[in-house]
Design an enzyme around this catalytic site. Sequence first.
Site, PDB file in Angstrom:
ATOM      1  N   GLU A 208     -11.240  -1.068   1.659  1.00 24.52           N
ATOM      2  CA  GLU A 208     -11.262  -1.708   0.336  1.00 24.52           C
ATOM      3  C   GLU A 208     -11.842  -3.119   0.358  1.00 24.52           C
ATOM      4  O   GLU A 208     -12.622  -3.493  -0.508  1.00 24.52           O
ATOM      5  CB  GLU A 208      -9.847  -1.744  -0.261  1.00 24.52           C
ATOM      6  N   HIS A 277       3.146   2.483  -3.409  1.00 26.04           N
ATOM      7  CA  HIS A 277       2.147   3.170  -4.230  1.00 26.04           C
ATOM      8  C   HIS A 277       2.477   3.122  -5.716  1.00 26.04           C
ATOM      9  O   HIS A 277       1.953   3.906  -6.489  1.00 26.04           O
ATOM     10  CB  HIS A 277       2.009   4.636  -3.788  1.00 26.04           C
TER      11      HIS A 277
END
Lengths: 474, 361
Positions: A208, A277
């Site tokens: 990322e 998450h």
Amino acid sequence: MPTHVLMPALSPTMEQGKLAKWLKKEGDTIKSGDVIAEIETDKATMEVEAVDEGVLAKILVGDGTENVAVNTPIAVIAGEGEDASAASKGAPPAKLNGGEGAEPKKAEAPKPPPPQEAKAETKLPAASLGHAPQTPPSAEPEVPEGTQMVTMTVREALRDAMAEEMRRDELVFVMGEEVAEYQGAYKVTQGLLQEFGARRVVDTPITEHGFAGLGVGAALAGLKPIVEFMTFNFAMQAMDQIINSAAKTLYMSGGQMGCPIVFRGPNGAAARVAAQHSHDYTAWYSNVPGLKVVAPHTAADAKGLLKAAIRDSNPVIFLENEILYGQSFPVPKLDDFVIPIGKAKIARPGSHVTIVAWSIGMTYALKAADQLGKEGIEAEVIDLRTIRPMDIETVITSVKKTNRLITVEEGWGQSGVGAEIAMRVCEQAFDWLDAPPVRITGKDVPMPYAANLEKLALPNVDEVVAAAKTLLYR
Amino acid sequence: MAGAAAKTARSAGRGVSEKEVPPGEGARRGSPSGESGVPQGAQFTREDELTAYRSMLLIRRFEEKAGQLYGMGFIGGFCHLYIGQEAVVIGMQMATKPGDQVITGYRDHGHMLATGMDPKGVMAELTGRRSGYSKGKGGSMHMFSKEKQFFGGHGIVGAQVPLGTGLAFANRYRDNGAVTLTYFGDGAANQGQVYESFNMAELWKLPVVYVIENNRYAMGTAVNRASAQTDFSKRGASFDIPGEQVDGMDVRAVRAAGERAVSFARGGKGPYILEMQTYRYRGHSMSDPAKYRSKEEVQKMREEHDCIEMVRKRLLETWKVPEEELKAVDAKVREIVNQAAEFAQHDPEPDPAELWTDVLL
């Protein structure tokens, strides 16, 4: 012409220092870069290098002198062929802090800029409460009357928005993990590889930080990247590139380097995926000037706002929600349906209490309004849609009518978006409020895994209903 | 570093007999005499030497002046000077074509001047004035010029590496033949995002040259105290990115390596790594007394390996350029720098209304 060597400031905070030792003596030839003296600053002993060349004609401040103010002449350098003795005659005597006489003379040096405090009279724009001026909401309807509506999921609407913009503009491309061959981890990019090919639909490694930065670089070079994060949880690894590179470069370049990029993906809690998450980052991005932050609820808004985000010249954080991906809504059947960023929408009119929400928060707000309606309480539900720039005018107008405010978000309460909305309402419509604003937020804990605990951690419809009743003294 | 640097420095400027000239090489490069220890293809013409001399001297004098203005309180905050490393950016620039891009970290004044940015605009940015390249909003570490294809000027160590890789991605996307020079230091070379970038650059064969300026100290930490592998040319090995170590104090060696790397990248073969073995004479920033190294070490570098002195010596001894000609160059450079300093001290501060501009487009 002889040159004065001035006492240098060798740290951002130094105002005076000790001339510890001269390493050159009068009559020595000096070249640029020669170390001529040692100075003790407030932090360390530093070397002073010569910038000018010539002969050290005269030392004005001797070894071991303390409290020499910055910019006091400490020596005279005579240029090549100049009379060193003549040069020294014109030199002003050194004046030391605390010594007799006036302030240190600044030789021929022009004055440094005045300190910032001197500019307190600086006029700020009217909307200077820390926010840039905002455009008033437009009264024009977003969908012309009689437009045919088709039902589609948020997922399909997002895909259509990307496909339409990629057809329209060759500079638009999409990149991220599993966006191409896998067809999207959540199938949002389904079919794009087939239509646009691998050059414009780019599978990235699971890095990322790197691919977000690469996307920003491509945007600085004029491409229009759509960077998909599989979820925004993973964008925390890319935060430096999003904030420091994407959001700040335009300002730091004095307006030269625009960064037309969209960072998009699901944000917040999905279902039973636990703390790492399930993070809702809305408030984080909302805090940063230089970003636009969008969080749609319906498929129509998702489509129209994503198209606007892709066309925007600025970095846009486009926060989707995994739970909403599969939900269906009517979407106008128009060739080019674009919704301007920065405009809230009244999703349900009412007169008793204002409920402000966005993204999945809207599901709680609308269900609560339904329930309240059955009990004779008409809630006005505002879908904020864009978090930054925030359309606070629409909220204020509503509060002036209802005199009560509730905000609903899945994110945490402290420094949350609801806190910001409530504060702005207090600033701008305090006298219209009949009760303190109420925030319905996610509970102040990391998201638990167990089904019952997760349910408890999230907001729920009953909390919104109860808040409305409390505000109305029912 | 010292191996290559010392070897070249010892031989540079030494009288070399004609028979040492590689056959045909001297004529092709227009050099009157070859020099042993000069990498193949690295011979400079008289014009090359003069260009390098002038360009490197401009950076040196500019930085000295910036240091002085900092001392006088005209420049605030952080100010990282490039003194000592000039050969790297000038040699690399001599290996590029118009349209190629440059991006670097915060020790960036030299890169700006090398790409042709106006010294007045750079100095005015350092003093935080309205005619600075960023209207006074960026400062020393954040300047840009679209016109000169200079993409900053980045203050976060290593962040420019993915960005430079993205510039290269855009070049490949547009198929425009441009190459991106992405500079970073030995300190940044340990950042994770550098390797994420290496991976993607090689995976997608992006036209990028990674120039690692190894000046031996990441702020105050010597290379061997922070890096498990101190041969930075090998840092791309696990991605199959070729790399080489270059004597970054010898502008001829830099240009030669730069030409190899740029041609490799432009030819569609992917990224290339150049470890420039260089040295910074000044502290990390203005307030760094540089106690982590000995004075003798600095003095030895300045006396024996200075990139500008080496060119100057060759111009005088090999090319028999009259001293007056070089003095004229020195005077011209000084004039440019003095004008920039003068401008930067008298240019007004930004209009207060500028506080609110350039946040969004």
